[in-house]
Scaffold this active site. Structure first.
Site, PDB file in Angstrom:
ATOM      1  N   GLY A  72      -4.917   2.778  -6.153  1.00 54.82           N
ATOM      2  CA  GLY A  72      -5.656   3.324  -7.286  1.00 54.82           C
ATOM      3  C   GLY A  72      -6.687   2.335  -7.784  1.00 54.82           C
ATOM      4  N   VAL A  99     -14.030  -7.419  -4.555  1.00 56.41           N
ATOM      5  CA  VAL A  99     -12.660  -7.497  -4.049  1.00 56.41           C
ATOM      6  C   VAL A  99     -11.775  -6.791  -5.062  1.00 56.41           C
ATOM      7  CG1 VAL A  99     -10.744  -9.065  -3.586  1.00 56.41           C
ATOM      8  CG2 VAL A  99     -13.029  -9.618  -2.736  1.00 56.41           C
ATOM      9  N   GLY A 100     -10.903  -5.940  -4.586  1.00 58.04           N
ATOM     10  CA  GLY A 100     -10.004  -5.223  -5.480  1.00 58.04           C
ATOM     11  C   GLY A 100      -8.687  -5.948  -5.662  1.00 58.04           C
ATOM     12  N   ASP A 101      -7.682  -5.194  -6.010  1.00 66.24           N
ATOM     13  CA  ASP A 101      -6.368  -5.779  -6.278  1.00 66.24           C
ATOM     14  C   ASP A 101      -5.554  -6.017  -5.000  1.00 66.24           C
ATOM     15  OD1 ASP A 101      -6.271  -2.985  -5.896  1.00 66.24           O
ATOM     16  OD2 ASP A 101      -4.358  -2.821  -6.950  1.00 66.24           O
ATOM     17  N   GLY A 159      -8.300  -0.581  -8.649  1.00 67.89           N
ATOM     18  CA  GLY A 159      -7.910  -1.984  -8.510  1.00 67.89           C
ATOM     19  C   GLY A 159      -8.281  -2.831  -9.706  1.00 67.89           C
ATOM     20  N   THR A 197      -5.627   3.252   0.069  1.00 69.57           N
ATOM     21  CA  THR A 197      -4.988   2.008   0.449  1.00 69.57           C
ATOM     22  C   THR A 197      -3.630   2.390   0.975  1.00 69.57           C
ATOM     23  OG1 THR A 197      -6.053   0.788  -1.349  1.00 69.57           O
ATOM     24  CG2 THR A 197      -3.985  -0.116  -0.579  1.00 69.57           C
TER      25      THR A 197
HETATM   26  N1  ASP Z   1      -6.652  -0.462  -5.151  1.00 69.13           N
HETATM   27  C1  ASP Z   1      -7.676  -0.445  -4.143  1.00 69.13           C
HETATM   28  C2  ASP Z   1      -8.868  -1.196  -4.628  1.00 69.13           C
HETATM   29  O1  ASP Z   1      -9.154  -1.131  -5.802  1.00 69.13           O
HETATM   30  C3  ASP Z   1      -8.137   0.894  -3.760  1.00 69.13           C
HETATM   31  C4  ASP Z   1      -7.092   1.933  -3.656  1.00 69.13           C
HETATM   32  O2  ASP Z   1      -5.924   1.699  -3.782  1.00 69.13           O
HETATM   33  O3  ASP Z   1      -7.427   3.067  -3.420  1.00 69.13           O
HETATM   34  O4  ASP Z   1      -9.544  -1.771  -3.821  1.00 69.13           O
END
Ligand code: ASP
Length: 398
Positions: free
Chosen positions: A299, A276-278, A301, A247
Site C-alpha cells: 500500500g 524509494v518506498g517502504d 509506502g 508489492t
Molecule cells: N508499498 C509499496 C511502495 O510504496 C507499494 C505497494 O505496496 O504497492 O513502494
C-alpha cells in the site's frame, strides 16, 4: 464509516499505543528485572535468548502470493510452505516463493515487467530478514535484476551492511554473479508507460506556490485531480487499480518457530526517479523478530515510512497483542499521523495500507484501512496444513 467494533475498541483505548506503556511496570518488577540483568552481567552470561518453541508451519503473503503464474502449478505461498515443511531454511523458502511473482511478466507490480518510474525505468526495492540468524539485507532503486529479493538476501548473507542502493546495489549484484539486464520493461509495461506519458500531468511535482495558497478543501480537489490520470487508466482497464501500488510481502514460520520475512516490489507506478518506498526499509515494509513474529506491508509506502509501522506491529506482538490487534494499532497510528490533504470529507484516509501479520505460534491476520468488506476483494494468502487459500483482510474502517 469506521466499523462499530473498532470504534468501540478505539473508545476503550484498546488501540492506544501508550495503553501498555512500559511505565506501567511497577517498581518491584523493575527491581526484579534489573537485578536479574545484574546477575547475568556478573556471571558473564549474555542476554537471555528465547528458545525456539515448537510451532506449526505457516506461510502468509499479500493476496498476489496465491495466484498461479507462468503456467506453474504452485503459487508463492504453496512453494514456500512445501519447502519449509521439507526442511529448507525458512527465508530461502520464502524467497523461492516470491521469485515466482518477481519473474512473472504479467505482474505489473513486482520484479520483471513492474510498472516503471517517470523516466520509464523499472527500479526495484526489496528487503528480507532472517529471524534466527538475526540477519537482514535490502536493496533500493535497483535496476536490471529480475529478482531483487535474491540480491537483498546476498546483502544479508555476504556483507556487513543492511542496505545498498541504486548503482551501488547493481554493482554489488554484478559482482555476486547476478546477470544484469539492460531493461526490465515488458512490452506491456512499456505500453502502459507510454500511455501515461501521453496523458501526463505534473502530479508528482505539485507547485509549492499553489500548495501554499490552497485551503484544505482546495488541496483535496488538487490531489484528486493529480491522481485522475492514473484513475482514468485504471477505469479503462489499462492498469489494475491494485497495482498502482503493488508489492508482495511474504512471511513464514517453521515447526521450530523460526520466523523470516521478505518484501519485494517495483514500487509506486511512475514514481519520481529515485523515489524509494517502504518495501526495502527495515521496520517499514517488513520487520521480523524471531521471538515474536513478523509483519510486512503493501500500500502507500510513504504512510508506512513515516511511522515505521511494521516495526510497531511486531512491538505490539511483543507486548502480547494478537496479530489482528497488533496490525490495527499500527493502522490507528498511521491514521493519527496523516496529513489533512490525504483525508476525505469524513476525515478518513484516501489511501490504503495493508499489514500481513504472523505470530511465532502461527496465528496470523491481514488488516487494512479498507478490507474485504469494502467490496474490492481484498484478501491475503495463507498456506498451512490445510493447503493454500485466500482469507479476507479485515478493514479498520470498512
Ligand atoms: N508499498 C509499496 C511502495 O510504496 C507499494 C505497494 O505496496 O504497492 O513502494
Amino acid at each position: 464509516m469506521l466499523k462499530q467494533q473498532h470504534k468501540d475498541r478505539i473508545a476503550r483505548g484498546d488501540y492506544m499505543i501508550d495503553k501498555k506503556s512500559p511505565s506501567a511496570i511497577n517498581r518491584r518488577t523493575f527491581i526484579g528485572v534489573t537485578s536479574a540483568i545484574g546477575a547475568m552481567a556478573a556471571s558473564g552470561a549474555g542476554p537471555a535468548i528465547a528458545q525456539s518453541s515448537s510451532s506449526r508451519p505457516v506461510v502468509i503473503s499479500s493476496g498476489n502470493g496465491f495466484v498461479h503464474r507462468n503456467g506453474g502449478t504452485e503459487t508463492c505461498v504453496e512453494r514456500a510452505y512445501r519447502m519449509i515443511t521439507e526442511g529448507t531454511d525458512v527465508l530461502e523458502s520464502l524467497i523461492a516463493g516470491v521469485n515466482i511473482v518477481e519473474l512473472d511478466p504479467e505482474d505489473a507490480s513486482v520484479g520483471y515487467g513492474g510498472l516503471p518510474d517517470a523516466w520509464g525505468r523499472v527500479t526495484l526495492d526489496s528487503c528480507c530478514m532472517h529471524g534466527p540468524l538475526k540477519r537482514a539485507g535490502g536493496v533500493a532503486a535497483l535496476q536490471g535484476v529480475r529478482t531483487p529479493s535474491n540480491v537483498a538476501k546476498a546483502v544479508a548473507d555476504l556483507t556487513d551492511h543492511h542496505l545498498l542502493v541504486a548503482q551501488g546495489a547493481q554493482d554489488f549484484a554484478r559482482q555476486m554473479g547476478f546477470s544484469i539486464e539492460e531493461d526490465l520493461n515488458t512490452e506491456r509495461s512499456r505500453q502502459r508507460y507510454l500511455e501515461w506519458r501521453r496523458r501526463i500531468d505534473p502530479s508528482h511535482y505539485p507547485d509549492p506556490n499553489r500548495q501554499a495558497q490552497l485551503t484544505p478543501d482546495a488541496y483535496r480537489q488538487f490531489a484528486r485531480e493529480s491522481i485522475q490520470v492514473a484513475e482514468d487508466m485504471a477505469a479503462e482497464g489499462l492498469i489494475d487499480p491494485e497495482h498502482l501500488y503493488g508489492t508482495i510481502n511474504c512471511n513464514g514460520v517453521n515447526n521450530n518457530g523460526d520466523v523470516c520475512g521478505v518484501t519485494t516490489t517495483s514500487g509506486l507506478a511512475w514514481k519520481i526517479p529515485g523515489r524509494v518506498g517502504d518495501s526495502p526499509i527495515l521496520g517499514a515494509g517488513l520487520y521480523v523478530s524471531n521471538d515474536h513474529g513478523a509483519a510486512g506491508s503493501t500500500g502507500r509506502g510513504e504512510a508506512n515510512l513515516y511511522n515505521l509501522a511494521s516495526f510497531l506491529v511486531v512491538e505490539e506482538l511483543r507486548r502480547g497483542a494478537d496479530p489482528k490487534d497488533a496490525g490495527m494499532i499500527a493502522l490507528q497510528r498511521i491514521w493519527e499521523n496523516t496529513e489533512t490533504r490525504l483525508l476525505n470529507e469524513n476525515r478518513e484516509p484516501t489511501f490504503n495500507v495493508n499489514f500481513y501479520v504472523l505470530g511465532k505460534d502461527g496465528r496470523h491476520a491481514g488488516v487494512a484501512f479498507y478490507g474485504a468488506s469494502s467490496g474490492n476483494q481484498r484478501n491475503y494468502a495463507v498456506c498451512d496444513e490445510n493447503g493454500g487459500r485466500h482469507e479476507p483482510i479485515e478493514g479498520l474502517i470498512r
